[in-house]
Write a protein that holds these residues in place. Structure first.
Motif, PDB file in Angstrom:
ATOM      1  N   LYS A 245       0.813  -1.217   0.000  1.00 29.38           N
ATOM      2  CA  LYS A 245       0.000   0.000   0.000  1.00 29.38           C
ATOM      3  C   LYS A 245       0.848   1.268   0.000  1.00 29.38           C
ATOM      4  O   LYS A 245       0.522   2.253  -0.663  1.00 29.38           O
ATOM      5  N   TRP A 246       1.929   1.263   0.774  1.00 30.29           N
ATOM      6  CA  TRP A 246       2.748   2.470   0.889  1.00 30.29           C
ATOM      7  C   TRP A 246       4.012   2.391   0.028  1.00 30.29           C
ATOM      8  O   TRP A 246       4.924   3.202   0.179  1.00 30.29           O
ATOM      9  N   SER A 251       1.974   3.217  -6.343  1.00 24.61           N
ATOM     10  CA  SER A 251       1.068   4.360  -6.273  1.00 24.61           C
ATOM     11  C   SER A 251       0.220   4.503  -7.532  1.00 24.61           C
ATOM     12  O   SER A 251      -1.000   4.714  -7.457  1.00 24.61           O
ATOM     13  N   THR A 276      -7.355   6.524   3.413  1.00 24.21           N
ATOM     14  CA  THR A 276      -6.075   6.634   2.687  1.00 24.21           C
ATOM     15  C   THR A 276      -6.061   5.720   1.463  1.00 24.21           C
ATOM     16  O   THR A 276      -5.085   5.001   1.218  1.00 24.21           O
ATOM     17  N   PRO A 279      -2.280   6.688  -1.537  1.00 26.10           N
ATOM     18  CA  PRO A 279      -1.176   6.787  -0.587  1.00 26.10           C
ATOM     19  C   PRO A 279      -0.368   8.072  -0.731  1.00 26.10           C
ATOM     20  O   PRO A 279       0.596   8.283   0.015  1.00 26.10           O
ATOM     21  N   PRO A 360       4.481   2.896   8.517  1.00 27.40           N
ATOM     22  CA  PRO A 360       4.438   4.029   7.597  1.00 27.40           C
ATOM     23  C   PRO A 360       3.377   5.045   8.017  1.00 27.40           C
ATOM     24  O   PRO A 360       2.307   4.687   8.525  1.00 27.40           O
TER      25      PRO A 360
END
Length: 518
Positions: A245-246, A251, A276, A279, A360
């Motif tokens: 995800k991060w 992205s 979120t 990200p 994160p």
């Protein structure tokens, strides 16, 4: 003819050959079965009856430890999933994650220990006071304290397990803590119905039946009314693995996934993305992604609500945000952050221990919005981001203006565990307490659309990519709970403690003052 409870015989239940400490621990484990995904709501009453049985012959000190064991069983079985976020996604060594989770469970169990201590310390002796007065009062008062002390951890409040049962009818009046009070009282009445004899046993059974039948009757009451035409709403679930995800390289893929899902549902009046979902910060994605998407959404007459981090470019602080775009733009910044997950408390005290938490985006700032409201098209929505929905007193701050509720979350932190169904259960309670439909969008599930009675209109299972679409009804008006909040339930719990233990409270205070005077 009144029955003198002080002289009631205690026969009727043979002494169980199980040690009281094991009874207390087993009762705590049993209580977890009342919550989702098991949802065996009558079990909660039985668990409280067994817990009280474990306290019957205890000294105050022994009652504290038996209460602590009850809490250890409840939280040890019910929230052990916390170690997943620490170990698998927080980059913490497994042994450290397990150790910290066990420490957290041990601390949370202290509240139940304190409740057990109060029952035995304040018990004046009559057979009915402890199970019917002190047990409900101490249980709910300590549960309420647990919900706000040190930022609060209201998870597994006893009332949540009743969302699908008859007692749920009391939720729009008394809220989840009121249901907890009725669970503890029901457990006390069940204990009395087993222990007592003859007319006393019948009386306890009748009182127990009256409470549950009364809740079933209240379930038919509509406390709020429709306001305007229904809306067609879609809740998106992209099922992005928490492990990527991060990741900056993911992205673009994440953004494209949500845009594609959105374009497939532009026939809806309202579309909601999870917490979120993007990200990247708002200022980074506004021009390349959100501006063209806003034009498309607006051209179709739809509204879009999405979660993403928002940075204040002047101060450098960043917030967990919820953005509404379409006919107008509005922004809400999360106010109640998760300790260690979204911010690091006591950083100056913890020193090098802070480096253990390599989560994160773990240094968010709390938003300063006065109330949790978001303007979405012609309506105002009561909004909560993830953990905020476990605080009913904060959710009702959006009423009566809110026409419906939105909760966005990312339960991917807890993997395939009890956490997602438990969190969905909490969201259902918020809908029922407020008399508002609720849209719940999560990253990996369980996403859902919930009606104003807390019933599931439709859901999307965990770890599935897709969307849920259904009609929701904007509503107006206020339930008694949305007007008065936790005050009636907590006030009643405190009154029960003061009433049941008034003589021993006086002696305890006199003892404290005499020692202080020396």
């Amino acid at each position: 003819m009144a029955i003198p409870m002080m002289s009631l015989p205690k026969a009727g239940l043979a002494r169980l050959p199980i040690p009281p400490a094991m009874l207390a621990l087993g009762a705590g484990v049993l209580m977890v079965l009342s919550f989702a995904p098991f949802s065996l709501f009558p079990v909660a009453m039985l668990a409280m009856a067994i817990f009280h049985q474990s306290l019957v012959t205890a000294s105050p000190r022994s009652a504290f430890w038996r209460g602590w064991l009850f809490g250890a069983g409840l939280f040890g079985f019910g929230v052990f999933w916390i170690r997943i976020s620490l170990n698998e996604f927080g980059n913490m060594d497994a042994w450290v994650a397990h150790l910290l989770t066990a420490l957290f469970i041990a601390v949370m169990a202290l509240y139940s220990g304190a409740a057990g201590w109060l029952v035995r310390r304040l018990d004046p002796g009559p057979a009915w006071v402890a199970p019917l007065i002190l047990l409900p009062g101490s249980t709910v008062l300590l549960e309420w304290v647990r919900g706000w002390l040190f930022t609060g951890f209201p998870w597994l409040s006893l009332g949540y397990g009743q969302i699908a049962g008859p007692l749920a009818g009391y939720a729009p009046i008394l809220g989840v803590h009121g249901l907890s009070l009725l669970v503890a009282l029901s457990g006390g009445l069940l204990w009395c119905a087993i222990r007592w004899r003859h007319r006393a046993r019948i009386g306890a059974g009748i009182a127990l039946a009256a409470i549950w039948i009364g809740g079933a009757g209240l379930s038919a009451v509509d406390w709020t009314e429709p306001s305007g035409p229904p809306l067609r709403a879609s809740v998106l679930q992209a099922n992005i693995p928490q492990a990527i995800k991060w990741d900056p390289e993911a992205s673009l893929m994440i953004g494209e996934t949500y845009v594609d899902l959105t374009l497939e549902h532009l026939d809806s009046d309202l579309i909601v993305w999870p917490e979120t979902a993007l990200p990247d910060f708002l200022h980074q994605v506004r021009a390349p992604l959100l501006d063209p998407l806003t034009e498309q959404v607006r051209a179709e007459g739809a509204e879009l609500v999405l979660g993403l981090p928002v940075m204040d470019l002047e101060s450098g602080r960043y917030f967990n945000g919820l953005l509404a775009i379409g006919s107008q733009e509005d922004l809400y910044a999360k106010r109640h952050l998760v300790p260690f997950g979204e911010f690091l408390p006591f950083k100056s005290w913890l020193g090098p221990l802070v480096r253990l938490f390599e989560i994160p985006m773990s240094d968010f700032s709390p938003g300063d919005d006065r109330r949790p409201l978001l303007s979405v098209g012609a309506h105002r929505a009561g909004v909560s981001i993830c953990y905020e929905d476990v605080f009913p007193a904060e959710v009702i701050e959006a009423l009566p203006e809110a026409a419906y509720l939105i909760n966005v979350s990312n339960d991917a932190w807890f993997g395939d565990s009890l956490a997602p169904p438990q969190h969905l259960e909490i969201a259902r309670m918020r809908a029922l307490e407020t008399g508002r439909d609720l849209l719940r969008a999560t990253n990996t599930g369980i996403s859902a659309i919930i009606d104003h009675r807390g019933r599931l209109i439709d859901t999307l299972p965990a770890f599935v990519r897709g969307a849920v679409t259904a009609e929701i009804q904007p509503r107006q008006g206020a339930t008694p709970f949305s007007r008065f909040g936790n005050a009636p339930a907590v006030g009643l719990a405190l009154a029960l403690l003061l009433l049941g233990g008034r003589h021993n409270i006086r002696r305890l205070l006199q003892s404290i003052f005499s020692k202080w005077a020396r």
